[in-house]
Motif scaffolding. Structure first.
Motif, PDB file in Angstrom:
ATOM      1  N   GLU A 106       0.827  -1.201   0.000  1.00 49.05           N
ATOM      2  CA  GLU A 106       0.000   0.000   0.000  1.00 49.05           C
ATOM      3  C   GLU A 106       0.871   1.264   0.000  1.00 49.05           C
ATOM      4  OE1 GLU A 106      -3.893  -0.103   2.344  1.00 49.05           O
ATOM      5  OE2 GLU A 106      -2.644   1.259   3.531  1.00 49.05           O
ATOM      6  N   ILE A 110       1.144   4.085  -3.052  1.00 46.26           N
ATOM      7  CA  ILE A 110       0.870   5.504  -2.849  1.00 46.26           C
ATOM      8  C   ILE A 110       2.019   6.345  -3.388  1.00 46.26           C
ATOM      9  CG2 ILE A 110       0.745   7.297  -1.058  1.00 46.26           C
ATOM     10  CD1 ILE A 110      -1.045   5.383   0.518  1.00 46.26           C
ATOM     11  N   ILE A 121      -6.691  10.178  -5.253  1.00 41.91           N
ATOM     12  CA  ILE A 121      -6.526   8.759  -4.937  1.00 41.91           C
ATOM     13  C   ILE A 121      -7.763   8.259  -4.197  1.00 41.91           C
ATOM     14  CG2 ILE A 121      -5.189   7.066  -3.613  1.00 41.91           C
ATOM     15  CD1 ILE A 121      -2.716   8.799  -4.049  1.00 41.91           C
ATOM     16  N   ILE A 138      -0.289  11.812   1.508  1.00 39.53           N
ATOM     17  CA  ILE A 138      -1.123  12.153   0.342  1.00 39.53           C
ATOM     18  C   ILE A 138      -1.712  13.547   0.537  1.00 39.53           C
ATOM     19  CG2 ILE A 138      -3.172  11.533  -1.001  1.00 39.53           C
ATOM     20  CD1 ILE A 138      -2.766   8.638  -0.096  1.00 39.53           C
ATOM     21  N   LEU A 145      -7.872  12.777  -1.315  1.00 39.75           N
ATOM     22  CA  LEU A 145      -7.930  11.371  -0.915  1.00 39.75           C
ATOM     23  C   LEU A 145      -9.355  11.035  -0.498  1.00 39.75           C
ATOM     24  CD1 LEU A 145      -6.705   8.611   0.000  1.00 39.75           C
ATOM     25  CD2 LEU A 145      -6.213   9.713   2.207  1.00 39.75           C
TER      26      LEU A 145
END
Length: 289
Positions: A106, A110, A121, A138, A145
């Motif tokens: 993960e 990212i 995302i 992020i 996000l």
């Protein structure tokens, strides 16, 4: 063969680059005759817009990143379908990545999406995700996000969820109203918020109906949605608690694993033991019972 540029089209027609650009975009301040000439020449030369240059100018990549825990899942396949359909309507590309329920995957995914400068995302977290610094990175990049299904309550971003606690509460209350009293719970892993909330809903329904909570009736399905988890834990619960009369499963896939074991061993559903899944997946409508 190199892709022709706006400059080359403009030179052949003896007009400005701005006029060519406006013609291709259908601006009303360009005559229909000029638009027609530009479009015909662009088609003849097989002109396609330089998306990289457009992205630099608009500061948009027209790309969205999607990270999901697993593809072998009716829920996520429907999520992907919906996202792709909406992205297509708006001329967006979707990069689909799978974390395989691994935190390290993960994190790497990212980083990859941020390096690709995606416009946003969408994520459902892995079962291992208990540290959220990579999610905060992020946000620090000013990249939108959106978390869905398996979320992090401590991360300040948009989230798409259902009320898992209430849904589980209603499910277990339904079993109790049907007369079941010894209800086991096959829960998801300890970290995903949806698994936590479904467990809390199960526990609260027991308490509100005067049934003492018994931790020995809770079995963890580490993969959260795994058929095998349901099958193996069904063996275990019968060996350890043959007196149970119902099972509330964290997902339909877990419930189907339970049903397979009960069918193989001659346990009648729901006469001997009731089985209640969660999700209303397609597969739950094509099995018996």
């Amino acid at each position: 063969m190199n892709n022709p540029t706006l400059k080359e089209i403009a030179a052949q027609l003896g007009i400005s680059i701005t006029t060519v650009s406006k013609s291709l975009k259908g601006y009303s301040d360009v005559s229909e005759k000029t638009k027609k000439a530009v479009i015909e020449l662009a088609q003849k030369l097989h002109y396609t817009p330089n998306s990289f240059a457009v992205n630099l100018r608009t500061k948009e990549s027209k790309t969205i990143g999607l990270i999901i825990p697993t593809l072998v899942h009716d829920f996520f396949s429907n999520v992907i379908k919906g996202i792709l359909e909406e992205a297509e309507k708006r001329d967006y590309l979707v990069i689909i990545l799978q974390s395989n329920e691994k935190l390290e995957f993960e994190k790497k995914q990212i980083d990859l999406l941020l390096n690709k400068r995606v416009d946003g995302i969408l994520m459902s977290l892995s079962n291992e995700t208990g540290d959220f610094e990579h999610l905060k990175s992020i946000i620090s990049h000013n990249t939108p996000l959106v978390l869905f299904d398996k979320i992090a309550k401590l991360v300040k971003c948009s989230k798409v969820t259902i009320n898992d606690k209430k849904a589980a509460y209603d499910a277990v209350s339904f079993l109790i109203k049907k007369g079941y009293k010894k209800i086991a719970h096959f829960r998801g892993s300890y970290l995903p918020q949806n698994a936590i909330d479904r467990f809390l809903g199960y526990k609260k329904a027991l308490e509100d109906n005067g049934i003492p909570y018994d931790s020995s009736l809770v079995f963890v399905c580490d993969n959260n949605t795994d058929f095998e988890d349901g099958y193996e834990n069904a063996k275990k619960v019968i060996d350890e608690h043959p007196e149970i009369d119902a099972i509330f499963a964290v997902t339909d896939l877990v419930a189907i694993g339970i049903i397979k074991y009960f069918n193989e061993t001659g346990i009648s559903i729901p006469q001997q033991i009731a089985v209640l899944g969660f999700s209303n997946w397609f597969m739950s409508s094509v099995i018996s019972p």
